[in-house]
Design a protein around this motif. Sequence first.
Motif, PDB file in Angstrom:
ATOM      1  N   GLY A 100      33.243  39.544  56.020  1.00 14.28           N
ATOM      2  CA  GLY A 100      34.422  38.882  56.571  1.00 14.28           C
ATOM      3  C   GLY A 100      35.200  38.182  55.478  1.00 14.28           C
ATOM      4  N   GLY A 101      35.559  36.934  55.712  1.00 14.36           N
ATOM      5  CA  GLY A 101      36.337  36.183  54.734  1.00 14.36           C
ATOM      6  C   GLY A 101      35.523  35.839  53.502  1.00 14.36           C
ATOM      7  N   ILE A 102      36.162  35.921  52.333  1.00 16.37           N
ATOM      8  CA  ILE A 102      35.503  35.572  51.080  1.00 16.37           C
ATOM      9  C   ILE A 102      36.388  34.621  50.289  1.00 16.37           C
ATOM     10  CG2 ILE A 102      34.208  37.725  50.909  1.00 16.37           C
ATOM     11  CD1 ILE A 102      36.279  38.672  48.832  1.00 16.37           C
ATOM     12  N   GLU A 103      35.764  33.872  49.399  1.00 18.05           N
ATOM     13  CA  GLU A 103      36.498  33.038  48.452  1.00 18.05           C
ATOM     14  C   GLU A 103      36.457  33.734  47.101  1.00 18.05           C
ATOM     15  OE1 GLU A 103      35.912  28.890  45.982  1.00 18.05           O
ATOM     16  OE2 GLU A 103      35.201  28.941  48.060  1.00 18.05           O
ATOM     17  N   ASP A 104      37.614  34.154  46.621  1.00 20.77           N
ATOM     18  CA  ASP A 104      37.693  34.805  45.313  1.00 20.77           C
ATOM     19  C   ASP A 104      37.564  33.753  44.225  1.00 20.77           C
ATOM     20  OD1 ASP A 104      37.961  37.441  46.048  1.00 20.77           O
ATOM     21  OD2 ASP A 104      40.136  37.331  46.231  1.00 20.77           O
ATOM     22  N   TYR A 105      36.429  33.753  43.545  1.00 22.93           N
ATOM     23  CA  TYR A 105      36.235  32.784  42.467  1.00 22.93           C
ATOM     24  C   TYR A 105      36.767  33.331  41.148  1.00 22.93           C
ATOM     25  CZ  TYR A 105      33.944  29.677  39.162  1.00 22.93           C
ATOM     26  OH  TYR A 105      33.700  28.802  38.137  1.00 22.93           O
ATOM     27  N   SER A 106      36.577  34.615  40.918  1.00 21.73           N
ATOM     28  CA  SER A 106      37.090  35.260  39.708  1.00 21.73           C
ATOM     29  C   SER A 106      37.201  36.750  39.987  1.00 21.73           C
ATOM     30  CB  SER A 106      36.167  34.999  38.512  1.00 21.73           C
ATOM     31  OG  SER A 106      34.919  35.646  38.698  1.00 21.73           O
ATOM     32  N   VAL A 107      37.586  37.508  38.970  1.00 19.67           N
ATOM     33  CA  VAL A 107      37.772  38.944  39.155  1.00 19.67           C
ATOM     34  C   VAL A 107      36.474  39.631  39.560  1.00 19.67           C
ATOM     35  CG1 VAL A 107      37.329  39.553  36.732  1.00 19.67           C
ATOM     36  CG2 VAL A 107      38.847  40.985  38.102  1.00 19.67           C
ATOM     37  N   ILE A 244      41.085  30.203  51.568  1.00 20.95           N
ATOM     38  CA  ILE A 244      42.438  29.946  51.071  1.00 20.95           C
ATOM     39  C   ILE A 244      42.322  29.274  49.709  1.00 20.95           C
ATOM     40  CG2 ILE A 244      44.625  28.774  51.490  1.00 20.95           C
ATOM     41  CD1 ILE A 244      43.926  28.805  54.474  1.00 20.95           C
ATOM     42  N   PRO A 245      42.747  29.942  48.634  1.00 21.38           N
ATOM     43  CA  PRO A 245      42.599  29.353  47.299  1.00 21.38           C
ATOM     44  C   PRO A 245      43.446  28.095  47.147  1.00 21.38           C
ATOM     45  CG  PRO A 245      43.979  31.318  47.205  1.00 21.38           C
ATOM     46  CD  PRO A 245      43.415  31.250  48.593  1.00 21.38           C
ATOM     47  N   GLU A 246      42.906  27.133  46.421  1.00 22.63           N
ATOM     48  CA  GLU A 246      43.654  25.907  46.149  1.00 22.63           C
ATOM     49  C   GLU A 246      44.816  26.219  45.214  1.00 22.63           C
ATOM     50  OE1 GLU A 246      42.875  21.445  44.247  1.00 22.63           O
ATOM     51  OE2 GLU A 246      41.208  22.831  44.602  1.00 22.63           O
ATOM     52  N   LEU A 284      54.200  33.300  44.319  1.00 30.36           N
ATOM     53  CA  LEU A 284      53.097  33.849  45.104  1.00 30.36           C
ATOM     54  C   LEU A 284      52.300  32.748  45.798  1.00 30.36           C
ATOM     55  CD1 LEU A 284      51.667  36.521  45.829  1.00 30.36           C
ATOM     56  CD2 LEU A 284      50.175  36.148  43.854  1.00 30.36           C
ATOM     57  N   GLN A 285      52.156  31.589  45.143  1.00 26.64           N
ATOM     58  CA  GLN A 285      51.415  30.498  45.773  1.00 26.64           C
ATOM     59  C   GLN A 285      52.334  29.546  46.542  1.00 26.64           C
ATOM     60  OE1 GLN A 285      49.302  28.254  42.709  1.00 26.64           O
ATOM     61  NE2 GLN A 285      50.936  26.742  42.637  1.00 26.64           N
ATOM     62  N   GLY A 286      53.619  29.903  46.642  1.00 24.59           N
ATOM     63  CA  GLY A 286      54.542  29.116  47.454  1.00 24.59           C
ATOM     64  C   GLY A 286      54.921  27.787  46.843  1.00 24.59           C
TER      65      GLY A 286
END
Length: 426
Positions: A100-107, A244-246, A284-286
């Motif tokens: 499901g949902g993941i937090e992208d920490y790095s590539v 949702i990335p900070e 992109l990050q608004g």
Amino acid sequence: MSSNSKPYVILIDGDSFFWSCELIFRPDLIGKPGIILSNNDGCAVSRNRLAKKLGIAMGDPYFKIRNLCEENGVIAFSSNFELYLDISRRFKQILKEEVGGIEDYSVDESFASWNIRMDLKKFAKHLRFRLLREVGIPTTVSIAPSKVLAKVGSRIGKNDPKMEGVMFFHSHIEADSYLKEISVDKLWGIGRGRHLQLRCLGVHSAYDLKYYDNTKLLRKNLTKAVVQIRDELHGIECFPVTEIPEKKKEIMSTRTFFRSVYTKFELARALSDHISDASAELRLQGSVAKEVTIYLSSNRHRDGIEQYSFKKSMRIGSATDNTFRLIELALSMLELGFKNGIEYKRSGIKLSQLEDNYEYTLSLFDPIESEKVSKLITAMDIINSRFGKRKVRSLSCSTDNLTWKMNRSNLSPAYTTNFNELPICG
């Protein structure tokens, strides 16, 4: 299936990710030592196990280890960012399908929160198998009560073949025997500066930090973050998994030139490229920026030349994300900072004092950006996101044949993103 009261943190980490991406299309290199080099083939940023055994450390300058590499048959590739990002996209898509949902920490790293009661170790093995079969990337999967413990588990899983790429701490107590063997500077979030301060407090290992109970002294001599890392070692969640990335508080774009640059024209091209990339990320990050900074410097590693560095910041009356306006400001600062006869080796920009694009206040004296310009920039973003960075750009940006761009003399083909470089079977 039912839910647990407290979810586990799952960390999925691609093993030697950049090198593994190259092996997908070069299986003939399996069993050979290999490294991936940074921008301009500067230093080692990814190493496989065999290269590590030769003593090649992360960040070693290539010119210092070149002889070692040649003597031991170490294969060195330039960073193929286009390939790595495309493989990462496929890698992350499978993770989203599975957890499901993941937090992208790095590539190559992602966190997930999992509170389904099931055989998590069996699930981790299934996940590793699918990622290897469908993407070609070997992984380490670490499961623990907190992010910091998951990072500890990943470190152990990568270095201990008996774990078969899976590490599972059911509780924080299970990690104690491993924490005694891990230097505190190897903990996620500590780093060298904090490590030296912790040593002064008698904290040498991760285990020492976990059971250091003088919270007041930790806060006084270090930061709240160190206290949170200690609490996470006890399985107390201080850094929750978030999909949702900070938003970044500042955005930088810098690069060392492949060759020295002498003209204002070339520096203007470089700064325009930096602004184009940073402003696209800004939108992109608004966010919008209220300040732009430029950096110029000569080659400080070369003797016998005049050394020079320049840094200049400019406040913007009304915050903006307009690429053209930001380029105009950067080039106006270049006029102030450019010095003839200097051998420039590096340039960069920083966008700072960022605000949400729906919260900033307009200045009475600033021009209102036209709807046509806004639509143009939106169209540029759409095209560039689909066809590649800076496919549509300002006239002040560089063209593909300018010689100040990165040196990537050991670059592998764009196997998955360029029709002319697709691998041929048969």
